[in-house]
Design a protein around this motif. Structure first.
Motif, PDB file in Angstrom:
ATOM      1  N   ILE A 196       0.927  -1.174  -0.269  1.00 44.56           N
ATOM      2  CA  ILE A 196      -0.062   0.105   0.068  1.00 44.56           C
ATOM      3  C   ILE A 196       0.834   1.468   0.031  1.00 44.56           C
ATOM      4  CG2 ILE A 196      -1.802  -1.146   0.982  1.00 44.56           C
ATOM      5  CD1 ILE A 196      -1.043   0.184   3.744  1.00 44.56           C
ATOM      6  N   LEU A 197       1.985   1.212  -0.247  1.00 48.22           N
ATOM      7  CA  LEU A 197       3.129   2.227  -0.433  1.00 48.22           C
ATOM      8  C   LEU A 197       2.871   3.176   0.737  1.00 48.22           C
ATOM      9  CD1 LEU A 197       2.457   2.964  -4.153  1.00 48.22           C
ATOM     10  CD2 LEU A 197       4.487   1.978  -2.964  1.00 48.22           C
ATOM     11  N   SER A 201      13.890   0.860  -1.784  1.00 47.60           N
ATOM     12  CA  SER A 201      13.414   2.220  -1.900  1.00 47.60           C
ATOM     13  C   SER A 201      12.139   2.490  -2.610  1.00 47.60           C
ATOM     14  CB  SER A 201      14.603   3.060  -2.776  1.00 47.60           C
ATOM     15  OG  SER A 201      14.329   4.481  -2.781  1.00 47.60           O
ATOM     16  N   ALA A 202      11.874   3.587  -2.655  1.00 48.95           N
ATOM     17  CA  ALA A 202      10.549   4.195  -3.688  1.00 48.95           C
ATOM     18  C   ALA A 202      11.032   4.170  -4.865  1.00 48.95           C
ATOM     19  CB  ALA A 202       9.800   5.315  -2.896  1.00 48.95           C
ATOM     20  N   LEU A 203      10.468   3.530  -5.843  1.00 44.16           N
ATOM     21  CA  LEU A 203      11.034   3.776  -7.364  1.00 44.16           C
ATOM     22  C   LEU A 203      10.102   4.160  -8.391  1.00 44.16           C
ATOM     23  CD1 LEU A 203      12.766   0.138  -7.413  1.00 44.16           C
ATOM     24  CD2 LEU A 203      13.634   2.211  -6.616  1.00 44.16           C
ATOM     25  N   ASP A 204      10.559   4.999  -9.240  1.00 47.10           N
ATOM     26  CA  ASP A 204       9.613   5.420 -10.200  1.00 47.10           C
ATOM     27  C   ASP A 204       8.795   6.675  -9.696  1.00 47.10           C
ATOM     28  OD1 ASP A 204       9.972   4.276 -12.969  1.00 47.10           O
ATOM     29  OD2 ASP A 204       9.631   2.628 -12.117  1.00 47.10           O
ATOM     30  N   ARG A 205       7.556   7.023 -10.353  1.00 50.78           N
ATOM     31  CA  ARG A 205       7.064   8.150  -9.834  1.00 50.78           C
ATOM     32  C   ARG A 205       5.337   8.081  -9.952  1.00 50.78           C
ATOM     33  NH1 ARG A 205       8.643  13.304 -12.710  1.00 50.78           N
ATOM     34  NH2 ARG A 205       7.423  12.853 -14.430  1.00 50.78           N
ATOM     35  N   GLY A 206       4.575   8.594  -9.277  1.00 55.93           N
ATOM     36  CA  GLY A 206       3.230   8.780  -9.681  1.00 55.93           C
ATOM     37  C   GLY A 206       2.528   7.499  -9.305  1.00 55.93           C
ATOM     38  N   PHE A 207       1.631   7.155 -10.142  1.00 58.95           N
ATOM     39  CA  PHE A 207       0.846   6.046  -9.888  1.00 58.95           C
ATOM     40  C   PHE A 207       1.817   4.718 -10.165  1.00 58.95           C
ATOM     41  CE2 PHE A 207      -2.113   2.506 -11.195  1.00 58.95           C
ATOM     42  CZ  PHE A 207      -2.979   2.755 -10.428  1.00 58.95           C
ATOM     43  N   ASP A 208       2.803   4.901 -10.756  1.00 56.88           N
ATOM     44  CA  ASP A 208       3.805   3.809 -11.161  1.00 56.88           C
ATOM     45  C   ASP A 208       4.655   3.503  -9.939  1.00 56.88           C
ATOM     46  OD1 ASP A 208       3.036   3.279 -13.480  1.00 56.88           O
ATOM     47  OD2 ASP A 208       3.838   4.624 -14.500  1.00 56.88           O
ATOM     48  N   THR A 209       4.855   4.527  -8.791  1.00 59.18           N
ATOM     49  CA  THR A 209       5.507   4.289  -7.590  1.00 59.18           C
ATOM     50  C   THR A 209       5.378   3.111  -6.950  1.00 59.18           C
ATOM     51  OG1 THR A 209       5.305   6.401  -7.188  1.00 59.18           O
ATOM     52  CG2 THR A 209       6.281   5.279  -5.589  1.00 59.18           C
ATOM     53  N   HIS A 210       6.435   2.481  -6.637  1.00 60.83           N
ATOM     54  CA  HIS A 210       6.431   1.029  -6.048  1.00 60.83           C
ATOM     55  C   HIS A 210       7.756   0.944  -5.144  1.00 60.83           C
ATOM     56  CE1 HIS A 210       8.791   0.414  -9.755  1.00 60.83           C
ATOM     57  NE2 HIS A 210       9.485  -0.375  -9.189  1.00 60.83           N
ATOM     58  N   GLY A 215      10.874  -1.192  -4.287  1.00 63.53           N
ATOM     59  CA  GLY A 215      11.741  -2.430  -4.710  1.00 63.53           C
ATOM     60  C   GLY A 215      13.377  -1.869  -4.811  1.00 63.53           C
TER      61      GLY A 215
END
Lengths: 622, 581, 163
Positions: free
Chosen positions: B150-151, B169-178, B180
């Motif tokens: 759930i980030l 770490s948190a990767l990518d941005r916005g809705f694609d944040t995940h 990994g």
């Protein structure tokens, strides 16, 4: 540098100022040719034009009589490249490389104005000789942009000639830091980058924070798609920002500054760096400025493509080298900002007003604008408007003045539908509000916001649901992903808009849009999320019937949403040439030769090939 | 500290200045819901579930990060607030894989509880796009299931802020944040140390230990196998939490009784090999101390620490004690000495350890852990406290109703020194008790060494033992370990002996321990409460020193010979790898 | 948009590594170093593959996952080598309302790529960019250093043919 040395430079440069005021000056360098070197005009070859002009001048043997200057943006980007010849102030637009020899030989050598390159008034059809006489300029009041297009931004002495660094001198030699803050407060200057927070109050908070180390930050991460005033100021008058930041440093007790600029602005970055270097060289940055013991220096930091970094806490996080994610406030940056120290952040345009206020006084500044919004505002005029470009008007100027007078109206005889302000955080003003005076509070009352000043004009062929979707796509793309309402909520909003524009919407989806929008506004962590639903709410407010048409009638009244369009053949116009039927990739068009054809809408894939083929304009979308 | 007056839901309270609204509400007996907040580890105000109304504020405030001010009026349960919480949860659910029935966190999922509390009935209210990601099962110790994530980033906070590692770490941005690893590498390819602190930080079922219970059940049901288990010192202090006991309840007797009902052929106490470890390690210390070689000696019981050292401080691997951990010593002794004695083929023995640790799952397959022969692992399976509790539940054993039973012989006698292994400083204290005896020729008069007790991140102490001065340091948590080692590298600190545990507070706070909610973690000092069980047990034990444990003495007499003997090295010692980054 | 990773084999040279070392040396002690190092590294290598990020991680002590987290947060950092011809299509509002969308579609159609991708022959890469601030020329695309304004889909083929 001492104040007297500053004055001496100014004195030395008065000839330059005089020529550009239109005065004939008895000196060898009798003509100044100013060519716009802003991003827009550079894109259309203005730098090459300047180089060529120098060659041609040499050929004509008058190289030492004519000074060629690449300036910042004049504002009238639609007509670029732009050139002004002083002292007459002759204004040439849309100059091409091949025009240069003629300008040199006819105008500069012989003194004959090249009439065909003059600007033509869009209404009277007459040639206008001087830039200031154009409709575009007449109603403007240039404060933040005062030097843009008038000085060589790469020459600090030209800035000094126009009272540059005098305000810094005045502030640190004649005023206490509190005097400076009080002046800013009394001026009523509000942040030009977004929410319109009073600048003086911001400075006061930071001044009140006790710390050995404080920072002054300039937000040049102009992310609002369609706004470019900050870029123009940095390109055209970088010293105005440097001077203001030093003044701010003095006011709050900071000795270090950062300018955070979008990396997409290479010219601005280069000029700003050059300006910082020059200011250091002249002793206007560094230690012991004007011999007062006041120290201030600054650095540039480049963004890397993240809209959210325009949000102040995200910007600071980004300067710290991390993912540019916003932080909850409190603590506010004025208490705990960059590297944990008290920090003020103002945007470029805000800073561009500061020195002027110090020099010309509070009364001068407050004489412009409305009760709660003082001074001027720069707008980036774009979209369906004749005079695309940068305009600066007193706060409270009506939308009508900006669009019809300065902007020259909407091209192609189309009807004005709405003006979008505030970019992805803003909303739109419909035609019914065209006489609204533009200031912070009126825009908010209309469900929009000033934002950084993008003003995109839309006509009857723009679909407001599609525009809302465009902005939501932008927000979804630029959301940092930290907080749930923005990360997931904006995606769900976008999905609802997609559903509606694809013809799958139900009436209750409109309510859900509204409900979810309100939730995201009040629950999001930062300004990006808190304003992300504005384009939806504003278009719902003024163009609800357009949403209903998409949902109920499955029609896009503006004819934009592809999936809702059908292609038809007007029987009267169709000659039965069969060209369209042959071109149709799916065989949806049938009819006998020399008889009107018809399109089977169930087979049609809406590729548009038929429209492109028809020589008789017989095919239409609806 | 001075207090400020606040009004919460109309009632007045005086709370310490600097409290957050969340803290202040707790004073008022009101728990404001949170998902991302984890005290001192993840204070980012991101989930927006804790939003409350504050009179006069421009908008809603995040209770977890907003400090109270004098006269502040807070409303935690208005209609608006409740409605927003429900919408928030509905949005969270829209990207959360809702396989709740079989989820490992089904009964202690923080999200599930909140959804029930706020009446989220329509789980698909915001049905839409979901970013599916494959499960990461690449490590021996844990599973990352991003479909359930759930980030909230509590795991990132635990890994980076608390442990100083940053494997995720948190990767990518916005809705694609995940969440990994770099370049979406499987966790097993990174320098993750397996401490499992991310697992106990996770509010949902996105992170959990690699479950090793299935092969154990199979072995238990296989009549040809001899299946034995030993439990680590701290498990008895924590497993009660899985059965509704207050944190800090000693449930040793019931735990033993419950395990016996699962069908193990032997249920043993790992404290014995904790004592054995101490005797070997103290001997090793005395040897290095007198020769002045490879000092400081650093303890090697914590496999998370070992992996950390191998990745981040390979220059220190020669300083590590070559002693196997108590778990491995137990398995090694069982498959050699015990097997010999009872005529068992080591290949037919399935040896299980129940531990508070996820990293031990990695340790059991390390090279140099096969005393009984190539391919015969000292320990076959290491299961966490949580897995053991699940086995007990699955077997239908009514834990609370059981009588108290005792561990099986011949490994049932333990010293108090072995018991305190589970708390930070415990190994050091135990080792010093034995080393002191070696130097002084007699036991210390006062065996409680309070300087190395407590949950301070790094502890230093100096002991005068006869004519020798021994400088020691104790660090728990890999971030603190790194800080200590950097000080040693820089010459700022000079010590002879170091105890390091990968988890802050030691094994009682291990990554394999029962998961407690963020609210409990914020209000209960779990580390201290759990550790108290062990220190009490030590205080009540007549044998206070490892070398006095008769069971240990017997092992040397019958099998190992002297501490540090050739045989002891064969069976009880191992080696390390310089892994680097 | 989720960042796409490259399948191209890393071919960094010792000279490039020296330059990277110099950048780390220059910014290393600066608190905000990582972004600046990544910006320089991208200048040096043209993109930020794992080999480069790992070097930065080991030399700065910043965890690799965190560096990758920064690299994937900002849209200007690329995990892919750019094409020799880098096309950026402005999708700012002014360009959008003047038809940047169809221009982008046309470019992608002609090159057989999606935005953010590099063509199969490695020659062209296409990216959507935020407002370039050349709204007077909308819709605008840039190809390497060249700017093309007031572009219509029908002009695209001719423009691409120049490269």
């Amino acid at each position: 540098m001492k104040l007297s040395e500053l004055a001496a430079i100014k004195e030395k440069m008065q000839g330059v100022v005089a020529i550009r005021k239109g005065e004939k000056v008895e000196q060898k360098e009798r003509i100044h040719v100013l060519i716009c070197g802003g991003t827009g005009c550079t894109s259309s070859n203005s730098v090459k034009i300047a180089d060529l002009m120098k060659d041609e001048l040499a050929k004509a043997g008058i190289a030492d009589e004519v000074k060629v200057v690449l300036t910042g943006c004049f504002g009238l980007c639609a007509l670029g490249p732009i050139m002004i010849v002083y002292p007459e102030g002759i204004f040439y637009s849309a100059v091409k490389l091949e025009d240069v020899p003629e300008i040199v030989n006819e105008h500069l050598v012989k003194g004959n104005i090249v009439e065909r390159l003059l600007y033509t008034d869009e209404i009277t059809g007459e040639h206008v000789h001087s830039l200031m006489d154009t409709r575009f300029y007449k109603s403007q009041k240039r404060v933040a942009l005062r030097n843009c297009g008038n000085i060589d931004p790469e020459n600090i002495e030209e800035y000094i000639a126009k009272d540059g660094y005098a305000a810094l001198g005045k502030a640190i030699t004649e005023m206490t830091p509190q005097d400076v803050i009080d002046t800013m407060k009394a001026s009523g200057l509000r942040g030009r980058g977004g929410g319109g927070f009073p600048t003086g109050n911001k400075w006061q908070f930071a001044a009140n924070s006790v710390s050995d180390k404080k920072y002054v930050v300039c937000n040049g991460d102009e992310g609002d798609p369609g706004a470019f005033m900050d870029r123009s100021i940095l390109e055209g008058d970088p010293h105005a920002v440097i001077e203001a930041m030093a003044i701010a440093g003095y006011a709050i007790g900071a000795d270090e500054g950062y300018v955070y600029v979008r990396a997409e602005y290479p010219i601005a970055v280069r000029r700003l760096q050059k300006a910082i270097d020059q200011a250091r060289e002249y002793g206007l940055l560094g230690k012991n400025i004007f011999g007062t013991g006041f120290n201030f220096d600054m650095h540039i930091r480049l963004g890397a493509g993240a809209f959210v970094c325009g949000e102040e806490t995200a910007l600071l996080t980004s300067i710290e080298g991390k993912r540019g994610e916003p932080k909850p406030r409190p603590p506010f940056p004025a208490v705990k900002g960059l590297f944990g120290q008290p920090t003020i952040i103002n945007n470029v345009e805000t800073y561009a007003n500061v020195a002027q206020i110090i020099l010309n006084g509070v009364e001068w500044f407050t004489s412009m604008g409305t009760e709660k919004s003082k001074g001027t505002k720069v707008f980036a005029l774009g979209g369906k408007i004749t005079n695309t470009g940068l305009v600066e008007v007193p706060m409270g100027t009506t939308l009508r003045t900006v669009i019809e007078e300065i902007g020259g109206g909407i091209p192609g005889g189309k009807k004005f539908k709405a003006a979008q302000t505030g970019g992805p955080s803003g909303g739109c003003l419909p035609a019914s509000l065209i006489d609204t005076p533009i200031d912070y509070d009126n825009l908010i009352a209309a469900g929009s916001m000033m934002g950084s000043g993008g003003l995109i004009v839309m006509d009857e062929t723009d679909c407001m649901v599609d525009i809302a979707k465009f902005f939501l796509e932008f927000t979804v793309d630029e959301s940092c992903g930290k907080c749930t309402p923005c990360r997931t909520g904006t995606m769900r909003l976008l999905e609802l808009l997609e559903k509606i524009t694809e013809g799958n919407g139900e009436l209750e989806d409109i309510d859900r849009l509204e409900e979810l929008s309100k939730y995201i506004k009040s629950a999001s962590l930062c300004g990006l999320g808190q304003t992300a639903p504005n384009p939806v709410l504003a278009t719902l407010k003024f163009f609800r019937e357009e949403y209903v048409a998409h949902v109920k009638d499955k029609k896009c009244p503006a004819g934009v949403c592809k999936k809702l369009l059908n292609y038809y053949i007007e029987a009267d116009k169709c000659k039965g040439c069969t060209a369209c039927a042959r071109k149709c990739p799916v065989g949806a068009i049938s009819g006998k030769v020399k008889e009107a054809h018809t399109i089977d809408t169930t087979k049609c894939i809406k590729c548009g090939a038929c429209i492109a083929t028809c020589k008789f304009n017989a095919i239409y979308k609806g | 500290m001075e207090n400020v007056n606040v009004k919460i839901n109309g009632r007045e309270y005086s709370v310490p200045a600097g409290s957050t609204i969340l803290d202040a509400a707790r004073v008022a007996g009101v728990e404001i819901p949170t998902l991302c907040y984890l005290k001192e580890i993840n204070e980012i105000g991101a989930c927006r579930l804790c939003l409350v109304e504050v009179k006069g504020a421009r908008g809603l405030m995040a209770a977890c990060v907003t400090p109270v001010t004098e006269g502040m009026e807070v409303f935690t349960n208005t209609e608006k607030v409740q409605k927003m919480r429900k919408t928030n949860l509905e949005l969270v659910l829209s990207t959360h894989e809702r396989k709740c029935l079989s989820c490992i966190r089904s009964r202690d999922c923080e999200l599930q509880k909140l959804c029930r509390d706020y009446g989220v009935e329509d789980e698909e209210h915001f049905k839409g796009k979901v970013n599916h990601m494959p499960k990461d099962e690449s490590t021996a110790f844990l599973v990352r299931d991003n479909d359930k994530c759930i980030l909230c980033r509590r795991c990132v906070g635990a890994c980076k802020n608390m442990q100083g590692i940053g494997a995720i770490s948190a990767l990518d941005r916005g809705f694609d944040t995940h969440i990994g690893s770099a370049f979406e590498m499987p966790l097993g390819a990174t320098s993750c140390v397996g401490c499992g602190q991310c697992v106990v930080a996770c509010p949902v079922g996105a992170l959990y230990e690699k479950d090793d219970t299935a092969p154990i059940w199979a072995a238990l049901n296989d009549p040809t196998k001899h299946v034995a288990i030993c439990t680590a010192p701290s498990v008895r202090a924590t497993i009660g939490e899985c059965f509704g006991y207050e944190p800090g309840t000693d449930v040793e007797g019931k735990m033993v009784a419950a395990i016996k009902r699962l069908g193990f052929d032997g249920v043993y106490d790992m404290n014995v090999t904790a004592d054995l470890t101490i005797v070997e390690e103290a001997h090793e210390f005395m040897e290095r101390f007198t020769k002045g070689e490879n000092l400081p000696l650093i303890t090697s019981c914590s496999p998370g620490w070992i992996k950390y050292c191998e990745h981040y401080f390979p220059e220190f691997t020669d300083n590590l004690s070559s002693c196997k951990s108590p778990q491995q010593m137990f398995g090694a002794m069982y498959k050699t000495y015990y097997a010999q004695k009872h005529g068992l083929d080591p290949a037919d023995i399935v040896f299980v350890s129940a531990i508070p640790c996820t990293a031990k799952k990695f340790e059991v397959r390390r090279p140099g852990q096969c005393a009984a022969g190539e391919g015969i692992y000292d320990v076959d399976y290491a299961i966490t406290t949580r897995e053991l509790a699940r086995m007990i539940e699955k077997a239908g054993v009514n834990f609370r109703a059981l009588p108290e039973e005792a561990f099986d012989q011949p490994f049932a006698t333990r010293s108090g020194a072995g018991e305190i292994f589970g708390a930070t400083g415990g190994v050091m204290e135990a080792a010093l008790r034995t080393a002191a005896n070696a130097i002084l020729g007699e036991n210390l008069e006062k065996v409680e060494l309070s300087d190395v007790r407590g949950t301070d991140p790094i502890k230093y102490a100096t002991y005068k033992l006869g004519e020798h001065t021994v400088n020691v340091a104790v660090a728990s948590g890999t971030k603190n370990a790194g800080e200590l080692l950097n000080k040693i590298k820089a010459g700022e600190v000079k010590v002879d002996f170091i105890e390091i545990m990968a988890c802050p507070g030691g094994c009682v706070n291990g990554g394999g321990q029962p998961v407690q909610s963020a609210a409990v973690k914020a209000t209960v000092d779990l580390k201290a409460k759990r550790a108290a069980v062990l220190y009490n047990s030590d205080a009540n034990n007549e044998i206070r020193c490892s070398h006095d444990n008769p069971a240990v003495k017997k092992l040397y007499e019958n099998f190992l010979g002297e501490p540090g003997s050739h045989k002891a090295h064969e069976v009880l010692h191992t080696y390390y790898i310089k892994r680097g980054l | 948009m989720k960042k796409k990773m490259t399948t191209v084999t890393f071919a960094g040279t010792p000279e490039q590594e020296l330059k990277l070392d110099a950048a780390i040396e220059k910014y290393g002690k600066d608190e905000g170093a990582i972004m600046r190092i990544l910006q320089d590294a991208q200048e040096i290598y043209g993109y930020l593959p794992i080999e480069v990020q790992r070097m930065i991680s080991i030399k700065t002590g910043v965890p690799l996952a965190e560096i990758y987290g920064v690299a994937t947060f900002y849209s200007q950092f690329s995990l892919n080598p750019k094409g020799k011809v880098a096309i950026s299509v402005c999708l700012g509002t002014a360009c959008y309302v003047k038809g940047a969308g169809p221009v982008m579609e046309k470019i992608c159609e002609l090159l057989g790529v999606q935005p953010g991708e590099t063509s199969a022959d490695g020659k062209f890469s296409v990216d959507a960019t935020r407002c370039l601030g050349a709204c007077g020329l909308a819709p605008v695309i840039t190809i390497n250093e060249d700017v093309y304004g007031k572009l219509q889909p029908k002009d695209v083929a001719a423009v691409l043919a120049k490269y």
